[in-house]
Design a protein around this motif. Structure first.
Motif, short mmCIF file in Angstrom:
data_model
loop_
_atom_site.label_atom_id
_atom_site.label_comp_id
_atom_site.label_asym_id
_atom_site.label_seq_id
_atom_site.Cartn_x
_atom_site.Cartn_y
_atom_site.Cartn_z
N ARG A 178 -32.33 -87.48 -40.40
CA ARG A 178 -31.39 -86.60 -39.69
C ARG A 178 -30.17 -86.31 -40.55
NH1 ARG A 178 -26.65 -86.65 -37.11
NH2 ARG A 178 -26.36 -85.18 -35.38
N GLU A 179 -29.68 -87.31 -41.27
CA GLU A 179 -28.50 -87.13 -42.09
C GLU A 179 -28.76 -86.17 -43.25
OE1 GLU A 179 -26.84 -91.59 -41.00
OE2 GLU A 179 -27.86 -91.22 -42.92
N VAL A 180 -29.92 -86.28 -43.85
CA VAL A 180 -30.29 -85.35 -44.93
C VAL A 180 -30.42 -83.93 -44.39
CG1 VAL A 180 -32.07 -84.73 -46.60
CG2 VAL A 180 -31.40 -87.13 -46.32
N VAL A 181 -31.14 -83.78 -43.28
CA VAL A 181 -31.39 -82.44 -42.73
C VAL A 181 -30.09 -81.81 -42.23
CG1 VAL A 181 -32.56 -81.16 -40.91
CG2 VAL A 181 -33.80 -82.92 -42.19
N GLN A 182 -29.25 -82.60 -41.54
CA GLN A 182 -27.97 -82.07 -41.08
C GLN A 182 -27.14 -81.56 -42.25
OE1 GLN A 182 -25.81 -81.85 -38.19
NE2 GLN A 182 -27.76 -81.73 -37.10
N ALA A 183 -27.11 -82.33 -43.34
CA ALA A 183 -26.29 -81.95 -44.49
C ALA A 183 -26.76 -80.63 -45.10
CB ALA A 183 -26.30 -83.06 -45.53
N VAL A 184 -28.05 -80.54 -45.42
CA VAL A 184 -28.52 -79.35 -46.12
C VAL A 184 -28.56 -78.14 -45.19
CG1 VAL A 184 -29.80 -80.71 -47.80
CG2 VAL A 184 -30.97 -79.89 -45.73
N THR A 185 -28.77 -78.36 -43.90
CA THR A 185 -28.76 -77.24 -42.96
C THR A 185 -27.37 -76.63 -42.87
OG1 THR A 185 -30.57 -78.19 -41.66
CG2 THR A 185 -29.19 -76.55 -40.58
N ARG A 186 -26.37 -77.48 -42.80
CA ARG A 186 -24.99 -76.97 -42.73
C ARG A 186 -24.60 -76.27 -44.02
NH1 ARG A 186 -21.45 -79.95 -38.65
NH2 ARG A 186 -22.90 -81.14 -37.35
N TRP A 200 -32.89 -87.94 -53.86
CA TRP A 200 -32.67 -86.57 -54.28
C TRP A 200 -33.94 -85.73 -54.26
CZ3 TRP A 200 -28.05 -85.16 -53.56
CH2 TRP A 200 -27.03 -86.12 -53.61
N SER A 201 -35.09 -86.38 -54.33
CA SER A 201 -36.35 -85.66 -54.11
C SER A 201 -36.45 -85.23 -52.65
CB SER A 201 -37.55 -86.55 -54.48
OG SER A 201 -37.54 -86.86 -55.86
N ARG A 202 -35.99 -86.09 -51.75
CA ARG A 202 -35.98 -85.73 -50.31
C ARG A 202 -35.03 -84.56 -50.07
NH1 ARG A 202 -33.93 -90.85 -47.49
NH2 ARG A 202 -34.13 -89.50 -45.65
N VAL A 203 -33.86 -84.60 -50.73
CA VAL A 203 -32.89 -83.51 -50.55
C VAL A 203 -33.48 -82.19 -51.05
CG1 VAL A 203 -30.63 -82.63 -51.24
CG2 VAL A 203 -30.89 -85.06 -50.65
N ALA A 252 -35.91 -80.62 -48.62
CA ALA A 252 -35.32 -80.09 -47.39
C ALA A 252 -34.32 -78.97 -47.63
CB ALA A 252 -34.62 -81.23 -46.63
N ALA A 253 -33.86 -78.81 -48.86
CA ALA A 253 -32.72 -77.93 -49.14
C ALA A 253 -33.11 -76.46 -49.22
CB ALA A 253 -32.04 -78.35 -50.42
N PRO A 254 -32.24 -75.58 -48.73
CA PRO A 254 -32.40 -74.15 -48.95
C PRO A 254 -32.02 -73.78 -50.38
CG PRO A 254 -30.38 -74.55 -47.74
CD PRO A 254 -31.06 -75.89 -47.90
#
Length: 371
Positions: A64-72, A96-99, A102-104
C-alpha cells in the motif's frame, strides 16, 4: 532549469512512541506531502522534482505504501527522480524493482551511479546507496561521469557532509567541496532533516514533513533555479502540516503559566502541533494542581500531542493550601508531617511533595463531589 529538491520522506515511518490515532495522522501527512510538492511544482513551473534519498523508511515497505506513493506522484505534471538512501538502499530485485513495476512514466528511479539526461541540456548525476552504511564517499563516481559540453550537471546524493551523529568517523561521508570538485551546477543532498546550505552550490533540503522534536520550523523543500556556471538561486518553501515544538517554561505563579499558554495558542494551529513541554519553578500547591489539570484536561486534547515533564516544578504548600484540606485526627498529623518534610527540603522532599499533592487533589475532589 527550475527544479524542486526534496529528501527524507521516510514513507511508512511507524512513529511507535505515539498512540494509534497520532501514528495514523503523522503517517498520512507524509503521503499528503507528495500532493503538496506536486501542486508546488505546477504553481512554480518546476518540471522536475529530485528526491535525495530515504523516500521510504525501510527497504521493505508495505505494498500500500509503494502504491500510494507512486500513484500520488503520477497525478502530478512533473517528473520525479527517486534516489535510494540509507533507509531504502538499493538491493538486487528489492524495493526499487517493486517501485519500477508500480510506477507511472513520470516516476524515475536512479539506482545506478550513471548520468541520466533529464531534458535537453541537463543531466542528473546520481549517487545511490547500495548499503545502509559505507565508509566510502558515495559521490566519488561523479568525477568520472562525463556529460556533453555546456550541459547542466546536477548531483543527487544522500550522506553526511558533517558528522551529524557526532560518532567520530561517520558513515556515507561526502566532501563539502564535492560540487566544485565534480563541476556540478547544483548538488541536491539528503540525510539531514533540516535546511542546510553547503557552500554556494549544494544544500540539504530537509524533510517536507518534520518527524522529530528539536526543529521548530515546519517541513519544507527547496525550489532551485540552476544555470550553467552560475550560483544557483534557492528558495525554501514550507510544505509541512505538523509542527514539533519544544518549550521550557519557568513559573513563579499561575499567571506565568497562563501567559505562556496564551502565547503558545496564539502562535500555532493547535490541532497540527506536537509539543514537548518542560516546566520548572516553584508554585503553591493549588497553582501546581491547576497547571497539571489544564495540561491533562485541556491542552492535551487541543494539541495533536502533548508530552509534559514537570519534574522541575516544585510545589511549596501555603497555609491556604493546607487549610483547603479538611483534616482531622491521623490525617491532620500526616498532612503536617508531609508539609514539614517539604519545607525542610531534605532527601525525601520530592516524595513528600508528591504525597502532599495527591492528598490535596483527593481532598479537593471529595469537596467537589459533596457540592
Amino acid at each position: 532549469m527550475r527544479l524542486i529538491h526534496s529528501a527524507d520522506w521516510q514513507l511508512g515511518k511507524p512513529f511507535g512512541r505515539f498512540p494509534q490515532e497520532v501514528r495514523t495522522a503523522l503517517g498520512e501527512a507524509r503521503f499528503d506531502a507528495i500532493d503538496r510538492i506536486g501542486a508546488l511544482a505546477r504553481e512554480r513551473e518546476a518540471a522536475h522534482v529530485v528526491v535525495a534519498g530515504d523516500v521510504f523508511d525501510s527497504t521493505g515497505p508495505a505494498d500500500r505504501e509503494v502504491v500510494q506513493a507512486v500513484t500520488r506522484m503520477g497525478r502530478a505534471s512533473c517528473t520525479w527522480w527517486l534516489l535510494p538512501g540509507n533507509h531504502d538502499h538499493a538491493r538486487s530485485d528489492g524495493l526499487w524493482s517493486r517501485v519500477r513495476r508500480a510506477a507511472p512514466g513520470n516516476v524515475r528511479v536512479v539506482d545506478t551511479p550513471e548520468p541520466v539526461e533529464m531534458e535537453d541540456g541537463a543531466w542528473l548525476l546520481p549517487a545511490p546507496l547500495e548499503h545502509r552504511r559505507t565508509r566510502e564517499d558515495p559521490t566519488s563516481a561523479f568525477d568520472g561521469m562525463a556529460t556533453p559540453d555546456g550541459a547542466l550537471r546536477i548531483g543527487l546524493a544522500h550522506g553526511s557532509v558533517v558528522d551529524f551523529g557526532a560518532r567520530g568517523e561517520a558513515d556515507n561521508m561526502i566532501p563539502p567541496d564535492r560540487a566544485q570538485r565534480s563541476g556540478l551546477d547544483y548538488l541536491a543532498l539528503g540525510d539531514w532533516h533540516g535546511l542546510m546550505p553547503i557552500g554556494d552550490r549544494a544544500a540539504y533540503s530537509g524533510t517536507p514533513e518534520v518527524d522529530r522534536f528539536g526543529r521548530d520550523e515546519p517541513g519544507g523543500v527547496i525550489l532551485a533555479d540552476v544555470r550553467r556556471g552560475a550560483t544557483p538561486v534557492i528558495e525554501r518553501v514550507e510544505t509541512g502540516r505538523y509542527r514539533w515544538l519544544e518549550r521550557s517554561w519557568t513559573l513563579a505563579g499561575l499567571d506565568d503559566f497562563e501567559r505562556d499558554l496564551r502565547d503558545l495558542r496564539a502562535s500555532v494551529d493547535q490541532a497540527s502541533t506536537l509539543v514537548r513541554l518542560v516546566l520548572s519553578g516553584t508554585l503553591s500547591l493549588a497553582d501546581r494542581v491547576a497547571v497539571a489539570r489544564t495540561c491533562s484536561d485541556d491542552l492535551s486534547h487541543a494539541l495533536r500531542w502533548l508530552d509534559v515533564d514537570d519534574n522541575g516544578l516544585t510545589a511549596q504548600p501555603t497555609e491556604e493550601d493546607i487549610a483547603a484540606i479538611d483534616i482531622q485526627g491521623a490525617l491532620a498529623t500526616a498532612t503536617l508531617s508531609l508539609k514539614a518534610r517539604v519545607d525542610a527540603g531534605g532527601a525525601d522532599h520530592s516524595v513528600a511533595a508528591a504525597a502532599l499533592e495527591r492528598l490535596y487533589v483527593e481532598a479537593i475532589r471529595a469537596t467537589e463531589v459533596e457540592r
